[in-house]
Design a protein around this motif. Structure first.
Motif, PDB file in Angstrom:
ATOM      1  N   HIS A 276     -20.900 142.471  15.892  1.00  0.00           N
ATOM      2  CA  HIS A 276     -21.478 141.425  15.041  1.00  0.00           C
ATOM      3  C   HIS A 276     -22.633 140.723  15.745  1.00  0.00           C
ATOM      4  O   HIS A 276     -23.665 140.416  15.128  1.00  0.00           O
ATOM      5  N   ALA A 277     -22.484 140.497  17.048  1.00  0.00           N
ATOM      6  CA  ALA A 277     -23.532 139.809  17.809  1.00  0.00           C
ATOM      7  C   ALA A 277     -24.672 140.732  18.194  1.00  0.00           C
ATOM      8  O   ALA A 277     -25.704 140.263  18.705  1.00  0.00           O
ATOM      9  N   GLY A 278     -24.527 142.044  17.987  1.00  0.00           N
ATOM     10  CA  GLY A 278     -25.570 142.985  18.360  1.00  0.00           C
ATOM     11  C   GLY A 278     -25.554 143.383  19.817  1.00  0.00           C
ATOM     12  O   GLY A 278     -26.505 144.003  20.308  1.00  0.00           O
ATOM     13  N   VAL A 279     -24.470 143.087  20.514  1.00  0.00           N
ATOM     14  CA  VAL A 279     -24.372 143.443  21.929  1.00  0.00           C
ATOM     15  C   VAL A 279     -24.117 144.934  22.091  1.00  0.00           C
ATOM     16  O   VAL A 279     -24.659 145.578  22.993  1.00  0.00           O
ATOM     17  N   VAL A 280     -23.265 145.517  21.241  1.00  0.00           N
ATOM     18  CA  VAL A 280     -22.980 146.949  21.273  1.00  0.00           C
ATOM     19  C   VAL A 280     -23.278 147.525  19.899  1.00  0.00           C
ATOM     20  O   VAL A 280     -23.346 146.811  18.898  1.00  0.00           O
ATOM     21  N   SER A 281     -23.419 148.839  19.861  1.00  0.00           N
ATOM     22  CA  SER A 281     -23.705 149.544  18.612  1.00  0.00           C
ATOM     23  C   SER A 281     -22.414 150.028  17.987  1.00  0.00           C
ATOM     24  O   SER A 281     -21.532 150.541  18.689  1.00  0.00           O
ATOM     25  N   ASN A 282     -22.295 149.885  16.684  1.00  0.00           N
ATOM     26  CA  ASN A 282     -21.100 150.391  16.016  1.00  0.00           C
ATOM     27  C   ASN A 282     -21.068 151.913  16.021  1.00  0.00           C
ATOM     28  O   ASN A 282     -19.998 152.522  16.104  1.00  0.00           O
ATOM     29  N   ALA A 283     -22.227 152.558  15.960  1.00  0.00           N
ATOM     30  CA  ALA A 283     -22.280 154.020  15.905  1.00  0.00           C
ATOM     31  C   ALA A 283     -21.986 154.659  17.256  1.00  0.00           C
ATOM     32  O   ALA A 283     -21.355 155.717  17.322  1.00  0.00           O
ATOM     33  N   HIS A 284     -22.414 154.016  18.341  1.00  0.00           N
ATOM     34  CA  HIS A 284     -22.295 154.636  19.660  1.00  0.00           C
ATOM     35  C   HIS A 284     -21.509 153.806  20.655  1.00  0.00           C
ATOM     36  O   HIS A 284     -21.342 154.236  21.807  1.00  0.00           O
ATOM     37  N   GLY A 285     -21.008 152.644  20.264  1.00  0.00           N
ATOM     38  CA  GLY A 285     -20.303 151.804  21.221  1.00  0.00           C
ATOM     39  C   GLY A 285     -21.272 151.183  22.212  1.00  0.00           C
ATOM     40  O   GLY A 285     -22.463 151.013  21.939  1.00  0.00           O
ATOM     41  N   GLY A 286     -20.763 150.863  23.377  1.00  0.00           N
ATOM     42  CA  GLY A 286     -21.623 150.266  24.394  1.00  0.00           C
ATOM     43  C   GLY A 286     -20.842 149.318  25.274  1.00  0.00           C
ATOM     44  O   GLY A 286     -19.604 149.255  25.223  1.00  0.00           O
ATOM     45  N   CYS A 287     -21.554 148.581  26.106  1.00  0.00           N
ATOM     46  CA  CYS A 287     -20.899 147.657  27.032  1.00  0.00           C
ATOM     47  C   CYS A 287     -21.652 146.342  27.070  1.00  0.00           C
ATOM     48  O   CYS A 287     -22.793 146.228  26.600  1.00  0.00           O
ATOM     49  N   GLY A 288     -21.022 145.355  27.657  1.00  0.00           N
ATOM     50  CA  GLY A 288     -21.593 144.027  27.764  1.00  0.00           C
ATOM     51  C   GLY A 288     -20.733 143.162  28.647  1.00  0.00           C
ATOM     52  O   GLY A 288     -19.800 143.637  29.308  1.00  0.00           O
ATOM     53  N   VAL A 289     -21.041 141.876  28.651  1.00  0.00           N
ATOM     54  CA  VAL A 289     -20.301 140.904  29.459  1.00  0.00           C
ATOM     55  C   VAL A 289     -19.896 139.756  28.554  1.00  0.00           C
ATOM     56  O   VAL A 289     -20.738 139.170  27.860  1.00  0.00           O
ATOM     57  N   VAL A 290     -18.596 139.450  28.539  1.00  0.00           N
ATOM     58  CA  VAL A 290     -18.075 138.340  27.751  1.00  0.00           C
ATOM     59  C   VAL A 290     -17.769 137.176  28.692  1.00  0.00           C
ATOM     60  O   VAL A 290     -17.335 137.380  29.834  1.00  0.00           O
ATOM     61  N   ARG A 291     -18.003 135.945  28.205  1.00  0.00           N
ATOM     62  CA  ARG A 291     -17.782 134.756  29.026  1.00  0.00           C
ATOM     63  C   ARG A 291     -17.032 133.709  28.210  1.00  0.00           C
ATOM     64  O   ARG A 291     -17.390 133.427  27.063  1.00  0.00           O
ATOM     65  N   LEU A 292     -15.957 133.161  28.793  1.00  0.00           N
ATOM     66  CA  LEU A 292     -15.158 132.135  28.134  1.00  0.00           C
ATOM     67  C   LEU A 292     -15.841 130.790  28.273  1.00  0.00           C
ATOM     68  O   LEU A 292     -16.314 130.422  29.360  1.00  0.00           O
ATOM     69  N   ILE A 293     -15.857 130.015  27.177  1.00  0.00           N
ATOM     70  CA  ILE A 293     -16.563 128.726  27.173  1.00  0.00           C
ATOM     71  C   ILE A 293     -15.670 127.592  26.688  1.00  0.00           C
ATOM     72  O   ILE A 293     -16.170 126.532  26.310  1.00  0.00           O
ATOM     73  N   GLY A 294     -14.336 127.792  26.658  1.00  0.00           N
ATOM     74  CA  GLY A 294     -13.424 126.706  26.365  1.00  0.00           C
ATOM     75  C   GLY A 294     -13.407 126.279  24.914  1.00  0.00           C
ATOM     76  O   GLY A 294     -13.660 127.070  23.999  1.00  0.00           O
ATOM     77  N   THR A 295     -13.143 124.985  24.684  1.00  0.00           N
ATOM     78  CA  THR A 295     -12.987 124.441  23.333  1.00  0.00           C
ATOM     79  C   THR A 295     -14.329 124.359  22.618  1.00  0.00           C
ATOM     80  O   THR A 295     -15.302 123.836  23.162  1.00  0.00           O
ATOM     81  N   GLN A 296     -14.356 124.887  21.399  1.00  0.00           N
ATOM     82  CA  GLN A 296     -15.528 124.802  20.541  1.00  0.00           C
ATOM     83  C   GLN A 296     -15.049 124.456  19.138  1.00  0.00           C
ATOM     84  O   GLN A 296     -13.874 124.607  18.800  1.00  0.00           O
ATOM     85  N   ARG A 297     -15.967 124.025  18.294  1.00  0.00           N
ATOM     86  CA  ARG A 297     -15.614 123.627  16.934  1.00  0.00           C
ATOM     87  C   ARG A 297     -16.684 124.097  15.954  1.00  0.00           C
ATOM     88  O   ARG A 297     -17.783 124.465  16.336  1.00  0.00           O
ATOM     89  N   ASN A 298     -16.265 124.094  14.678  1.00  0.00           N
ATOM     90  CA  ASN A 298     -17.168 124.439  13.582  1.00  0.00           C
ATOM     91  C   ASN A 298     -17.789 125.834  13.779  1.00  0.00           C
ATOM     92  O   ASN A 298     -18.985 125.985  14.022  1.00  0.00           O
ATOM     93  N   PHE A 299     -16.950 126.840  13.619  1.00  0.00           N
ATOM     94  CA  PHE A 299     -17.388 128.228  13.749  1.00  0.00           C
ATOM     95  C   PHE A 299     -18.008 128.660  12.415  1.00  0.00           C
ATOM     96  O   PHE A 299     -17.357 128.609  11.363  1.00  0.00           O
ATOM     97  N   SER A 300     -19.247 129.096  12.477  1.00  0.00           N
ATOM     98  CA  SER A 300     -19.982 129.425  11.251  1.00  0.00           C
ATOM     99  C   SER A 300     -19.738 130.871  10.850  1.00  0.00           C
ATOM    100  O   SER A 300     -19.259 131.696  11.636  1.00  0.00           O
ATOM    101  N   SER A 301     -20.102 131.180   9.613  1.00  0.00           N
ATOM    102  CA  SER A 301     -19.946 132.527   9.068  1.00  0.00           C
ATOM    103  C   SER A 301     -21.317 133.135   8.830  1.00  0.00           C
ATOM    104  O   SER A 301     -22.261 132.444   8.419  1.00  0.00           O
TER     105      SER A 301
END
Length: 704
Positions: A276-301
């Motif tokens: 969804h974020a465009g970090v990896v491709s749905n057709a070919h997969g891929g890799c990236g780095v995820v980072r935890l950022i604690g409490t957040q609010r108001n997640f948009s669609s």
């Protein structure tokens, strides 16, 4: 053009052929009586047409032999021998139905007509495919025989081709495993499409203690291809929403503003969020780095890269984003591996006419391509995946031999020289069936169970269309079987199969589950003929069998309701709550919930979720340790939290540390009003028995 028919000896003609030697013996016996008799016979025959006495005596002696044919009797002789009037046909038929006198005569007559029709024509015809453009389709066979005239050389060529196939497949797969390290983060870790930081319901424990840390952490990951199609198969609660049959991706960048950092709720599918974020491709997969950022609010669609994310208008203690500017060369090689196997199997199909040498190498190659590349099980460790697939392959190859030798595959492929038609219809159909996770993904049926058919939109309509198509195909196959004189035999077989299925349905405490491989085994005998439609159907069913075993293994035909439950509702009792007491203030507000007694002694506690996180858990007991347990729950808002967010509350009875069905969410609005929950459950705690939940649990272990 389906195929052509060549003659087959009928039972009647076979009986006549059996009588031919006897007639010859009679003729030789007649001729041995002497030349005078022969001459007399000849002259008598040419004159009056009446045989002489000597020949008549010879015939009488010969007809006394037990194997001699019965003498022909004319209609006049029969009437002179029996002067009684003929018996009407309906009386003769009535005599043969003495035990079924209650059946009306028209019905009996119709049954007899159907039975006679089912036995087929007097001279059955076996269908054979005559190749279209025979010179073109024979060319590969003639070329191979010209270059390699000896059988031994052709066998060595076959072994060499299979060896090259295996080596090429292994080298490309090894390239997929070679992933460069990401500076500062190390080598990416392979995770499945359903991996998530947060376990559903109270799976992370009170206040999420079992899913810590919430911030200042992260790792490098690698996702496979096609994670956008990974969906929640049972309702998952996100506040007061129920998410089902869509990817569980909560949050992300808003619909406008591509430069905003995407933020996702902690229970979102990690790979789906990366797509969804465009970090990896749905057709070919891929890799990236995820980072935890604690409490957040108001997640948009927003809708991005084929995935529509889910909004959430409150806060959550664990959230994550993806590092920008990460250079990663990881790529899912499933399409390259698929192309390799398609090319090698197609060459085998075009050059080989032997059914055995064609079927078993192709079956093996497609099985390992599905199990390791196109639709692997939820195992990210390659050695463990190979071990798992090997355990399923050994019994699968034994069943493949039964399918080949006793279920019609040998009959369909024997004598077939239409090499390109076989490749397109049989092998092409087999690949289509083996890639069912792509080719039939548009059909809105995930699992063929009553529960899924009722709750999945469009499932019942799709099932009705499938039944109509299968009915049309069955009718055409019935006609072909009748022409070959084999319809009655197969009707008996499928009658026994139907009786067995009915028996499975009525067994108590067990549920019939029609898996991929079961459906293929049931329908495969109905394709045991050499016509073009049968080649296509047979290839599809073999591919469906391969996909079912390579992906899901040998799941039993009969399963308990608990095994089929997965993470769906249990139908357990729900807590009954009194109207909450709300206290509103400038700097502090509170809401207090009170519940009644549990409906039985099996429930010894209650669990309360706030914003899908367990915030309260207590147990009921007369024991000294638990006798002072609270009988209500108070939730407060202090300081800046007052009037800031909506908050969602759900309740469930507990057995030990396991929760039963949770209620739907009640809402304490930011204005301080209470919106009571709707009746009925929302979803159940993870069971880890099958489907989405099992992979999430495994994904959590990988992330830990």
């Amino acid at each position: 053009m389906v195929g052509t028919q060549d003659g087959a000896t009928s039972p009647k003609s076979a009986h006549q052929a059996h009588q031919v030697p006897q007639v010859q013996d009679l003729e030789s016996l007649s001729s041995s009586s002497g030349s005078d008799n022969s001459a007399s016979s000849s002259s008598s025959s040419s004159g009056t047409g009446t045989p002489n006495v000597a020949n008549s005596a010879t015939i009488l002696i010969a007809t006394d032999h037990p194997d001699a044919p019965l003498p022909e009797i004319t209609l006049v002789e029969a009437l002179e021998a029996d002067s009684s009037p003929p018996t009407p046909r309906f009386i003769q038929d009535a005599g043969s139905w003495k035990r079924w006198k209650w059946v009306p005569y028209p019905v009996r007559r119709s049954i007899v007509a159907v039975i006679r029709w089912a036995h087929g024509p007097a001279t059955p015809q076996r269908f054979r495919i005559k190749p279209l453009f025979p010179n073109v389709q024979y060319a590969p066979i003639l070329l191979l025989e010209k270059k390699f005239p000896r059988l031994r050389h052709r066998l060595w060529l076959l072994f060499f081709w299979i060896a090259i196939w295996i080596i090429t497949f292994a080298l490309v797969m090894r390239k997929e495993l070679d992933v460069d390290e990401i500076p500062g983060w190390g080598r990416p870790v392979s995770i499945g499409c359903g991996a998530a930081y947060w376990n559903m319901d109270n799976g992370c424990g009170l206040n999420g203690m079992q899913c810590r840390p919430f911030t200042d952490s992260g790792f490098a990951f690698k996702c496979p291809a096609n994670c956008a199609s990974y969906q929640a198969l049972n309702p998952r609660a996100v506040g007061d929403q129920e998410v089902v049959y869509r990817p569980l991706v909560v949050g992300g960048p808003p619909a406008t503003g591509n430069d905003i950092i995407p933020v996702y709720r902690g229970d979102s599918y990690l790979c789906g969020s990366a797509v969804h974020a465009g970090v990896v491709s749905n057709a070919h997969g891929g890799c990236g780095v995820v980072r935890l950022i604690g409490t957040q609010r108001n997640f948009s669609s927003s809708y991005r890269n084929g995935i529509e994310s889910i909004p959430f208008d409150s806060y959550f203690p664990l959230s994550f984003t993806f590092e920008e500017g990460v250079q990663c060369s990881a790529k899912d090689m499933r399409w390259a591996l698929l192309a390799i196997s398609v090319v090698f199997s197609s060459v085998l199909s075009v050059l080989i006419t032997s059914p055995t040498l064609f079927f078993f190498p192709v079956f093996t190659g497609i099985y390992w391509t599905v199990g390791l590349a196109t639709d692997p099980a939820n195992i990210t460790d390659v050695p463990s995946l190979i071990s798992r697939e090997l355990g399923s392959f050994l019994p699968a190859i034994l069943v493949a031999w039964v399918m080949y030798d006793h279920m019609g595959i040998r009959r369909s492929l024997t004598g077939l020289t239409a090499q390109f038609e076989k490749t397109v219809l049989w092998l092409g159909g087999c690949w289509v069936g083996a890639l069912t996770n792509y080719t039939f993904d548009f059909i809105p049926i995930q699992r063929l169970t009553p529960h899924d058919l009722q709750q999945q939109p469009g499932a019942r309509a799709a099932l009705a269309i499938i039944i109509v198509v299968l009915t049309i195909i069955t009718a055409s196959q019935v006609w072909f079987f009748r022409q070959e004189g084999r319809l009655v035999r197969y009707l008996k077989f499928y009658t026994l199969v139907g009786a067995g299925l009915i028996l499975c349905v009525i067994l108590p405490d067990l549920k019939l589950r029609i898996h991929h491989y079961i459906l293929a085994l049931l329908l495969l005998p109905g394709t045991s003929m050499q016509t073009r439609p049968s080649l296509l159907y047979q290839g599809l069913l073999v591919g469906l069998f391969i996909n079912g075993i390579a992906r899901w293994g040998w799941d039993p035909v009969l399963q308990t309701a608990y095994a089929l439950q997965g993470d769906a509702q249990l139908g357990s009792p729900l807590p009954a709550l009194a109207a909450p007491v709300i206290s509103l203030g400038t700097n502090i507000s509170s809401i207090t919930f009170t519940w009644g007694k549990p409906p039985g002694r099996i429930y010894d506690g209650i669990s309360v979720l706030v914003n899908d996180v367990e915030r309260f858990r207590t147990y009921f007991s007369d024991d000294e340790f638990d006798k002072n347990a609270p009988s209500n729950f108070t939730w407060t808002r202090e300081g800046e939290e007052v009037g800031r967010d909506n908050e969602y509350f759900r309740f469930a009875w507990m057995q030990g540390y396991k929760s039963e069905d949770y209620t739907k969410a009640g809402v304490w609005t930011r204005e301080g009003e209470w919106i009571a929950m709707a009746p009925g459950p929302s979803r159940v705690k993870k069971r880890g028995s099958m489907g989405v939940v099992g992979e999430e649990e495994e994904g959590r272990k990988r992330l830990a």
